[in-house]
Design a protein around this motif. Structure first.
Motif, PDB file in Angstrom:
ATOM      1  N   GLU A 134      23.607  53.705  62.913  1.00  0.00           N
ATOM      2  CA  GLU A 134      23.351  53.425  61.502  1.00  0.00           C
ATOM      3  C   GLU A 134      24.644  52.960  60.828  1.00  0.00           C
ATOM      4  O   GLU A 134      25.711  53.542  61.015  1.00  0.00           O
ATOM      5  N   GLY A 135      24.533  51.897  60.067  1.00  0.00           N
ATOM      6  CA  GLY A 135      25.704  51.308  59.427  1.00  0.00           C
ATOM      7  C   GLY A 135      26.272  50.131  60.199  1.00  0.00           C
ATOM      8  O   GLY A 135      27.034  49.337  59.655  1.00  0.00           O
ATOM      9  N   ASP A 136      25.917  50.024  61.485  1.00  0.00           N
ATOM     10  CA  ASP A 136      26.323  48.866  62.276  1.00  0.00           C
ATOM     11  C   ASP A 136      25.415  47.689  61.945  1.00  0.00           C
ATOM     12  O   ASP A 136      24.342  47.839  61.351  1.00  0.00           O
ATOM     13  N   GLU A 137      25.825  46.502  62.360  1.00  0.00           N
ATOM     14  CA  GLU A 137      25.009  45.305  62.170  1.00  0.00           C
ATOM     15  C   GLU A 137      25.259  44.353  63.332  1.00  0.00           C
ATOM     16  O   GLU A 137      26.303  44.403  63.990  1.00  0.00           O
ATOM     17  N   ALA A 138      24.276  43.487  63.582  1.00  0.00           N
ATOM     18  CA  ALA A 138      24.380  42.590  64.734  1.00  0.00           C
ATOM     19  C   ALA A 138      23.601  41.307  64.467  1.00  0.00           C
ATOM     20  O   ALA A 138      22.778  41.237  63.555  1.00  0.00           O
ATOM     21  N   ALA A 139      23.892  40.298  65.285  1.00  0.00           N
ATOM     22  CA  ALA A 139      23.185  39.014  65.209  1.00  0.00           C
ATOM     23  C   ALA A 139      23.127  38.416  66.596  1.00  0.00           C
ATOM     24  O   ALA A 139      23.995  38.675  67.445  1.00  0.00           O
ATOM     25  N   LEU A 140      22.089  37.617  66.822  1.00  0.00           N
ATOM     26  CA  LEU A 140      21.919  36.903  68.089  1.00  0.00           C
ATOM     27  C   LEU A 140      22.144  35.417  67.877  1.00  0.00           C
ATOM     28  O   LEU A 140      21.654  34.835  66.907  1.00  0.00           O
ATOM     29  N   ILE A 141      22.891  34.798  68.791  1.00  0.00           N
ATOM     30  CA  ILE A 141      23.076  33.351  68.783  1.00  0.00           C
ATOM     31  C   ILE A 141      22.747  32.842  70.178  1.00  0.00           C
ATOM     32  O   ILE A 141      23.244  33.373  71.176  1.00  0.00           O
ATOM     33  N   PHE A 142      21.903  31.804  70.241  1.00  0.00           N
ATOM     34  CA  PHE A 142      21.544  31.210  71.535  1.00  0.00           C
ATOM     35  C   PHE A 142      22.269  29.877  71.688  1.00  0.00           C
ATOM     36  O   PHE A 142      22.252  29.031  70.793  1.00  0.00           O
ATOM     37  N   MET A 143      22.892  29.704  72.823  1.00  0.00           N
ATOM     38  CA  MET A 143      23.829  28.608  73.006  1.00  0.00           C
ATOM     39  C   MET A 143      23.177  27.237  72.923  1.00  0.00           C
ATOM     40  O   MET A 143      23.820  26.249  72.569  1.00  0.00           O
ATOM     41  N   SER A 144      21.885  27.130  73.222  1.00  0.00           N
ATOM     42  CA  SER A 144      21.225  25.825  73.258  1.00  0.00           C
ATOM     43  C   SER A 144      20.379  25.547  72.015  1.00  0.00           C
ATOM     44  O   SER A 144      19.716  24.513  71.962  1.00  0.00           O
ATOM     45  N   ASP A 145      20.387  26.457  71.055  1.00  0.00           N
ATOM     46  CA  ASP A 145      19.540  26.292  69.875  1.00  0.00           C
ATOM     47  C   ASP A 145      20.285  25.476  68.831  1.00  0.00           C
ATOM     48  O   ASP A 145      21.243  25.941  68.221  1.00  0.00           O
ATOM     49  N   GLU A 146      19.837  24.243  68.609  1.00  0.00           N
ATOM     50  CA  GLU A 146      20.517  23.332  67.691  1.00  0.00           C
ATOM     51  C   GLU A 146      20.295  23.697  66.222  1.00  0.00           C
ATOM     52  O   GLU A 146      21.138  23.431  65.376  1.00  0.00           O
ATOM     53  N   ASN A 147      19.155  24.309  65.913  1.00  0.00           N
ATOM     54  CA  ASN A 147      18.776  24.490  64.514  1.00  0.00           C
ATOM     55  C   ASN A 147      18.847  25.938  64.049  1.00  0.00           C
ATOM     56  O   ASN A 147      18.294  26.282  63.010  1.00  0.00           O
ATOM     57  N   GLN A 148      19.517  26.790  64.806  1.00  0.00           N
ATOM     58  CA  GLN A 148      19.509  28.211  64.466  1.00  0.00           C
ATOM     59  C   GLN A 148      20.371  28.502  63.237  1.00  0.00           C
ATOM     60  O   GLN A 148      21.377  27.843  62.977  1.00  0.00           O
ATOM     61  N   GLN A 149      19.961  29.504  62.499  1.00  0.00           N
ATOM     62  CA  GLN A 149      20.695  30.003  61.344  1.00  0.00           C
ATOM     63  C   GLN A 149      20.708  31.528  61.424  1.00  0.00           C
ATOM     64  O   GLN A 149      19.998  32.215  60.688  1.00  0.00           O
ATOM     65  N   PRO A 150      21.506  32.077  62.328  1.00  0.00           N
ATOM     66  CA  PRO A 150      21.496  33.526  62.558  1.00  0.00           C
ATOM     67  C   PRO A 150      22.032  34.293  61.358  1.00  0.00           C
ATOM     68  O   PRO A 150      22.887  33.800  60.610  1.00  0.00           O
ATOM     69  N   LYS A 151      21.523  35.513  61.196  1.00  0.00           N
ATOM     70  CA  LYS A 151      21.981  36.386  60.123  1.00  0.00           C
ATOM     71  C   LYS A 151      22.246  37.774  60.688  1.00  0.00           C
ATOM     72  O   LYS A 151      21.558  38.229  61.599  1.00  0.00           O
ATOM     73  N   LEU A 152      23.244  38.445  60.119  1.00  0.00           N
ATOM     74  CA  LEU A 152      23.539  39.819  60.508  1.00  0.00           C
ATOM     75  C   LEU A 152      22.439  40.738  59.985  1.00  0.00           C
ATOM     76  O   LEU A 152      21.963  40.585  58.855  1.00  0.00           O
TER      77      LEU A 152
END
Length: 703
Positions: A134-152
């Protein structure tokens, strides 16, 4: 060893001033012991001095303990943390921001004893996400995804669900882009631990091909830890279908189509008797064996017949190996059913032989309409593939014909029987074609005539018209009246006359083509329309001109599909993807001519529908650089980070060991507040014990 201690809540340190309170109280409570004289027990004086000395030592010890207790409590609330040292039971309290980069390119599909590289990456990522608190945060990013907009996010279940649903992508990975994106994300966080995790096979194609000019030192600063997981662990055997070309330029039902398939052997061993299969609309249409030496490529030519018309799905496939995704390559051809053709003529003599030629193949292959020049303004030209212009009286609508060609239509310009050179040249000028210089010969006078001189037999309109041995023995027509005409370097001459003029020439305008004849299809000009070559040549010409040049069939996954709205009649189009999912796009036919479609992460066929009508079929393929299993080492990655001016700490994680232990040993923020509080409690117990003992000693002396 650790570098230094820091405090996560340093404002509380002002409470250290409270450590002076026990000292002040001690000074205020100092008391002198009463002197008691013993007349007969002189030896007790020495005993009293010893007790008083011990009491003073205990009082100073109590002072030290009380000061330490205050200091430890203040330190505990200030949340002390060690950098670079993991102490059991202390790491969980430091808040963490973790950005996980997953290589989802198809080279990650290689299977090892632990499963595919991609599934290993997802499993490691899940382990890291599951140990977040609790209190931590994370995000996923995929190397081949051209249109991604990741958020924590702190919704870790959603991240795990996203991982579970993620599939291999055919888009080319971009390491530099995702590293920059991850750096931007972690720098938005105020958490103590800022971490980037990179899960990849480190195939060399993920590194930028050009010199890196980015300076990420501010983003990737000393507070960032980058954990790299190298997942490749075997010698890969792989062949890939690198290219699927169509060798024909004219497509007809039940006529052979030649395909050229390039197969590369990316492995270290020779391949003999490999099998290549060709599929048309999902059915195997041909099969051929091939040999490919290690590190070499081979081109396999395959012929196939199609019993269907319309858009045809073409796929070339080889046998299975370590990387499955590059074993298929796609293309699309269009075999016309009924070619919609328009003849514009103001006099029957100018078009009668043309109509007879088109009728030789029947209405089931070429469907033509005939209109005069006055009707041209009201016609929807986009409903036709080929237009024969046998009239000079189209000056007011020549721009309409010009746009028709630019949009991908084909136009055949034929002088009318009573051609007006000035009107003809005016039309040619509007079409950006060379102008005619005059007439030669006499109409209906065969005393002076010219013949064919040079013929470009390699042009597609001559394909399969003649036996190979007969190509050079065509009986030339006698041409007694014609227009002096030259391509002037703007186009190509398909048939040249002995006089030097171009009898038949071809030009490119926008997306379409223009053919120009310098002779009317009339017996008063020549006997061309009476020769056996005439009808087959005209029909072949229609088939050739009806083929649309589809440059988009060489698209790579991730690139944009440009959808031409020229033949769209509805306000919405549907794009059916290779996985059968569909995207719907609303369009404005008044203000839009094209729509850009970007959701092309899968290899296969993207079918464009207007209503229930299939208007286009785009083949999208994988990036062939992913097929080559050449991997970078740790030094290559370090060199890349140096180019980025990386200032953080790189931790290489051995996947054969416990990754979480490695992370915990390297992680920022081993908090010590529990230890400080525990020591304070222990010291308080000791303080109370000593205080009681001092009190008894004092009472004993006073008594």
């Amino acid at each position: 060893m650790f570098e230094y201690m820091t405090f996560l809540n340093p404002a509380v340190l002002i409470g250290l001033l409270a450590a002076a309170i026990p000292v002040i109280i001690h000074l205020l409570n100092l008391r002198k012991l009463k002197k008691i004289e013993f007349s007969t027990l002189a030896f007790l004086k020495e005993l009293q001095k010893n007790k008083i000395r011990k009491i003073k030592i205990k009082q100073w010890l109590l002072l030290v303990l009380r000061v330490l207790i205050v200091l430890l409590i203040v330190f505990a609330f200030a949340r002390p943390a060690l950098r670079g040292l993991s102490i059991a039971g202390t790491t969980s309290a430091a808040k963490t921001t973790a950005v996980l980069i997953i290589d989802d390119s198809f080279s990650m599909s290689v299977l090892s004893q632990r499963g595919s590289y991609f599934n290993q990456a997802k499993d490691f990522a899940k382990q890291i996400i599951e140990q977040l608190k609790e209190g931590d945060e994370a995000a996923l990013i995929f190397m081949s995804d051209e249109n991604q907009q990741p958020k924590l996010t702190n919704n870790f279940n959603s991240l795990i669900e996203e991982l579970n649903q993620k599939e291999i992508s055919f888009t080319k990975p971009d390491l530099n882009k995702v590293i920059t994106l991850a750096a931007q994300l972690v720098n938005r966080s105020n958490n103590f631990n800022r971490e980037i995790y990179l899960f990849t096979d480190f195939q060399k194609n993920i590194f930028p091909s050009e010199e890196i000019k980015s300076d990420l030192s501010e983003l990737l600063n000393e507070n960032i830890k980058l954990y790299s997981f190298s997942l490749s662990d075997k010698t890969v055997f792989n062949l890939g279908v690198d290219e699927l070309k169509v060798n024909n330029q004219i497509f007809e039902k039940d006529k052979p189509i030649t395909f050229l398939v390039s197969v590369s052997n990316y492995s270290q061993q020779n391949v003999q008797n490999g099998v290549l299969s060709l599929f048309l609309n999902g059915k195997r249409a041909a099969q051929k064996s091939f040999d490919a030496d290690a590190g070499k490529s081979v081109v396999v030519d395959v012929d196939a017949l199609s019993d269907a018309t319309g858009f045809i799905d073409v796929a070339a496939e080889i046998e299975t190996d370590d990387i499955e995704q590059d074993n298929r390559r796609f293309n699309s051809v269009f075999i016309p059913d009924k070619i919609p053709t328009l003849i514009i003529s103001d006099e029957s003599a100018s078009s009668r032989f043309l109509k007879l030629a088109l009728q030789t193949v029947g209405n089931d292959k070429i469907k033509f309409d005939e209109k005069n020049s006055n009707q041209l303004a009201a016609l929807q030209l986009k409903n036709y593939d080929v237009i024969f212009l046998c009239s000079d009286n189209v000056f007011q609508n020549i721009e309409k014909l010009n746009q028709f060609v630019k949009d991908g239509g084909s136009l055949v310009v034929i002088p009318s029987v009573n051609a007006d050179l000035n009107k003809l040249n005016s039309n040619l000028q509007k079409l950006n074609l060379p102008l005619a210089s005059g007439y030669a010969g006499k109409m209906n006078d065969k005393s002076l005539s010219v013949q064919f001189d040079k013929i470009e037999f390699n042009h597609p309109i001559f394909l399969n018209l003649f036996r190979k041995d007969d190509k050079k023995n065509i009986e030339s027509p006698l041409i007694n009246y014609f227009i002096k005409y030259s391509t002037q370097g703007k186009g190509s001459s398909i048939i040249t006359l002995t006089e030097g003029s171009s009898f038949l020439s071809e030009y490119k305008l926008g997306k379409g083509k223009i053919f120009f004849f310098n002779t009317a299809f009339d017996a008063g000009w020549s006997n061309f329309a009476l020769k056996t070559i005439f009808a087959p040549l005209v029909v072949k010409m229609v088939f050739y001109l009806s083929q649309k040049e589809n440059l988009q069939n060489n698209l790579i996954a991730g690139e944009t599909i440009s959808i031409d709205l020229n033949k769209i009649n509805s306000a919405q189009i549907k794009v059916v993807r290779p996985d059968s999912s569909a995207d719907f796009i609303n369009i404005d036919l008044v203000n839009q001519k094209f729509v850009e479609y970007t959701n092309t992460d899968l290899a296969g066929f993207y079918k464009i529908f207007s209503g229930n009508e299939l208007i286009d079929n785009i083949a999208v393929n994988n990036e062939k650089s992913e097929s080559n299993p050449v991997y970078a080492d740790e030094k290559d990655f370090e060199k890349y980070l140096e180019q980025l001016n990386f200032k953080g700490n790189l931790i290489v994680v051995d996947k054969n060991k416990n990754p979480l232990e490695t992370i915990n040993q390297a992680r920022f923020g081993s908090e010590l507040w529990r230890a400080f509080l525990l020591i304070a409690i222990i010291l308080a117990v000791i303080e109370m014990t000593i205080a009681r003992n001092v009190k008894k000693d004092l009472e004993g002396i006073n008594n």
